[in-house]
Design a protein around this motif. Sequence first.
Motif, PDB file in Angstrom:
ATOM      1  N   ASP A 114      -1.888  22.088  77.508  1.00  0.00           N
ATOM      2  CA  ASP A 114      -0.942  22.982  77.479  1.00  0.00           C
ATOM      3  C   ASP A 114      -1.123  24.061  76.347  1.00  0.00           C
ATOM      4  OD1 ASP A 114      -0.077  21.480  75.496  1.00  0.00           O
ATOM      5  OD2 ASP A 114       2.047  21.799  76.023  1.00  0.00           O
ATOM      6  N   LEU A 115      -2.221  24.841  76.360  1.00  0.00           N
ATOM      7  CA  LEU A 115      -2.526  25.745  75.417  1.00  0.00           C
ATOM      8  C   LEU A 115      -1.523  26.974  75.584  1.00  0.00           C
ATOM      9  CD1 LEU A 115      -4.478  25.959  73.079  1.00  0.00           C
ATOM     10  CD2 LEU A 115      -5.919  27.195  74.773  1.00  0.00           C
ATOM     11  N   HIS A 116      -0.872  27.441  74.550  1.00  0.00           N
ATOM     12  CA  HIS A 116       0.217  28.399  74.500  1.00  0.00           C
ATOM     13  C   HIS A 116       0.335  28.995  73.040  1.00  0.00           C
ATOM     14  CE1 HIS A 116       3.541  26.123  73.058  1.00  0.00           C
ATOM     15  NE2 HIS A 116       3.059  25.188  73.956  1.00  0.00           N
ATOM     16  N   THR A 117       0.891  30.271  72.782  1.00  0.00           N
ATOM     17  CA  THR A 117       1.296  30.774  71.517  1.00  0.00           C
ATOM     18  C   THR A 117       2.411  31.871  71.935  1.00  0.00           C
ATOM     19  OG1 THR A 117       0.393  31.435  69.394  1.00  0.00           O
ATOM     20  CG2 THR A 117      -0.562  32.809  71.595  1.00  0.00           C
ATOM     21  N   SER A 118       2.986  32.094  70.742  1.00  0.00           N
ATOM     22  CA  SER A 118       4.048  33.248  70.961  1.00  0.00           C
ATOM     23  C   SER A 118       3.726  34.224  69.803  1.00  0.00           C
ATOM     24  CB  SER A 118       5.579  32.749  70.838  1.00  0.00           C
ATOM     25  OG  SER A 118       5.576  31.940  71.912  1.00  0.00           O
ATOM     26  N   THR A 119       4.242  35.247  69.882  1.00  0.00           N
ATOM     27  CA  THR A 119       4.240  36.380  68.797  1.00  0.00           C
ATOM     28  C   THR A 119       5.351  37.318  68.793  1.00  0.00           C
ATOM     29  OG1 THR A 119       2.988  38.082  70.260  1.00  0.00           O
ATOM     30  CG2 THR A 119       1.626  36.646  68.576  1.00  0.00           C
ATOM     31  N   ARG A 120       5.815  37.950  67.854  1.00  0.00           N
ATOM     32  CA  ARG A 120       7.018  38.739  67.778  1.00  0.00           C
ATOM     33  C   ARG A 120       6.878  39.971  67.209  1.00  0.00           C
ATOM     34  NH1 ARG A 120      11.378  39.235  63.830  1.00  0.00           N
ATOM     35  NH2 ARG A 120      13.400  39.300  64.838  1.00  0.00           N
ATOM     36  N   GLU A 121       7.201  41.296  67.878  1.00  0.00           N
ATOM     37  CA  GLU A 121       6.877  42.638  67.626  1.00  0.00           C
ATOM     38  C   GLU A 121       8.016  43.356  67.591  1.00  0.00           C
ATOM     39  OE1 GLU A 121       3.634  43.903  67.333  1.00  0.00           O
ATOM     40  OE2 GLU A 121       2.556  42.363  67.829  1.00  0.00           O
TER      41      GLU A 121
ATOM     42  N   CYS B  55      -0.988  38.820  70.815  1.00  0.00           N
ATOM     43  CA  CYS B  55      -0.614  37.416  71.302  1.00  0.00           C
ATOM     44  C   CYS B  55      -1.990  36.769  71.865  1.00  0.00           C
ATOM     45  CB  CYS B  55       0.196  37.637  72.326  1.00  0.00           C
ATOM     46  SG  CYS B  55       1.094  35.921  72.806  1.00  0.00           S
ATOM     47  N   ARG B  56      -2.989  37.440  72.748  1.00  0.00           N
ATOM     48  CA  ARG B  56      -4.141  37.017  73.120  1.00  0.00           C
ATOM     49  C   ARG B  56      -5.083  36.460  72.197  1.00  0.00           C
ATOM     50  NH1 ARG B  56      -6.122  40.913  75.637  1.00  0.00           N
ATOM     51  NH2 ARG B  56      -7.871  41.393  74.191  1.00  0.00           N
ATOM     52  N   THR B  57      -5.086  37.236  71.068  1.00  0.00           N
ATOM     53  CA  THR B  57      -6.042  36.849  69.883  1.00  0.00           C
ATOM     54  C   THR B  57      -5.477  35.758  69.154  1.00  0.00           C
ATOM     55  OG1 THR B  57      -6.701  39.332  69.447  1.00  0.00           O
ATOM     56  CG2 THR B  57      -6.970  37.868  67.736  1.00  0.00           C
ATOM     57  N   ARG B  58      -4.305  35.598  69.016  1.00  0.00           N
ATOM     58  CA  ARG B  58      -3.815  34.311  68.353  1.00  0.00           C
ATOM     59  C   ARG B  58      -4.186  32.968  69.418  1.00  0.00           C
ATOM     60  NH1 ARG B  58      -2.082  37.780  65.518  1.00  0.00           N
ATOM     61  NH2 ARG B  58      -0.940  37.774  63.572  1.00  0.00           N
ATOM     62  N   LEU B  59      -4.109  33.352  70.872  1.00  0.00           N
ATOM     63  CA  LEU B  59      -4.435  32.248  71.707  1.00  0.00           C
ATOM     64  C   LEU B  59      -5.866  31.793  71.478  1.00  0.00           C
ATOM     65  CD1 LEU B  59      -3.265  30.559  74.208  1.00  0.00           C
ATOM     66  CD2 LEU B  59      -3.800  32.308  75.567  1.00  0.00           C
ATOM     67  N   ALA B  60      -6.735  32.914  71.335  1.00  0.00           N
ATOM     68  CA  ALA B  60      -8.165  32.523  71.146  1.00  0.00           C
ATOM     69  C   ALA B  60      -8.423  31.729  70.128  1.00  0.00           C
ATOM     70  CB  ALA B  60      -8.814  33.756  71.324  1.00  0.00           C
TER      71      ALA B  60
ATOM     72  N   HIS C  32       4.782  35.684  74.942  1.00  0.00           N
ATOM     73  CA  HIS C  32       4.450  34.270  75.265  1.00  0.00           C
ATOM     74  C   HIS C  32       3.261  34.197  75.954  1.00  0.00           C
ATOM     75  CE1 HIS C  32       8.424  32.864  73.872  1.00  0.00           C
ATOM     76  NE2 HIS C  32       9.131  33.922  74.597  1.00  0.00           N
ATOM     77  N   GLY C  33       2.265  33.558  75.529  1.00  0.00           N
ATOM     78  CA  GLY C  33       1.019  33.643  76.113  1.00  0.00           C
ATOM     79  C   GLY C  33       0.077  32.146  76.241  1.00  0.00           C
TER      80      GLY C  33
ATOM     81  N   VAL D  10       6.598  39.123  78.268  1.00  0.00           N
ATOM     82  CA  VAL D  10       7.237  39.898  77.115  1.00  0.00           C
ATOM     83  C   VAL D  10       8.714  40.085  77.489  1.00  0.00           C
ATOM     84  CG1 VAL D  10       7.348  42.041  75.760  1.00  0.00           C
ATOM     85  CG2 VAL D  10       5.104  41.229  76.994  1.00  0.00           C
ATOM     86  N   ARG D  11       9.504  39.505  76.511  1.00  0.00           N
ATOM     87  CA  ARG D  11      10.918  39.425  76.756  1.00  0.00           C
ATOM     88  C   ARG D  11      11.521  40.038  75.346  1.00  0.00           C
ATOM     89  NH1 ARG D  11      13.074  35.769  80.342  1.00  0.00           N
ATOM     90  NH2 ARG D  11      11.519  34.677  81.460  1.00  0.00           N
TER      91      ARG D  11
END
Length: 134
Positions: free
Chosen positions: A6-13, A38-43, A82-83, A99-100
């Motif tokens: 369950d590979l995931h990550t979150s960022t805040r902007e 977000c995708r870079t953090r997931l990578a 959330h990615g 994006v929320r």
Amino acid sequence: MPLPADLHTSTREEVMFFDTDIGGVVHNLAYLRMIETCRTRLAAKMGMDLKSMADTKLFPVVVRTEIDYRRPATLGDVLLLHGRLDEMQRARFWCAFEVRRESDDALLITCRQALALVQMPEGKPVRLPKDWQA
């Protein structure tokens, strides 16, 4: 190295002036920039952090983006992205994003991106590692 199930990550902007048009509404390019962060953090969680990519010259390259704009964000909004790794194929993988708005949890954007691994400087596509399929 096999990838977590369950590979995931979150960022805040926070929406800045440069993210908006004259009406104070976030423009589409700004959303794509935020999704890229977000995708870079997931990578990185997939073993492709920025240093590793620079050293190996192997990069995940976006080959397709599907995006649905549901509601606008405006100047000063705080956005939660959330990615997650969504799908694996032989030569590409898909990541999904939401994006929320933090204040009311409104869903603003849904996005899917297909990526391929490309060896530089040749620009040669590379098959995904076999242990990623596990």
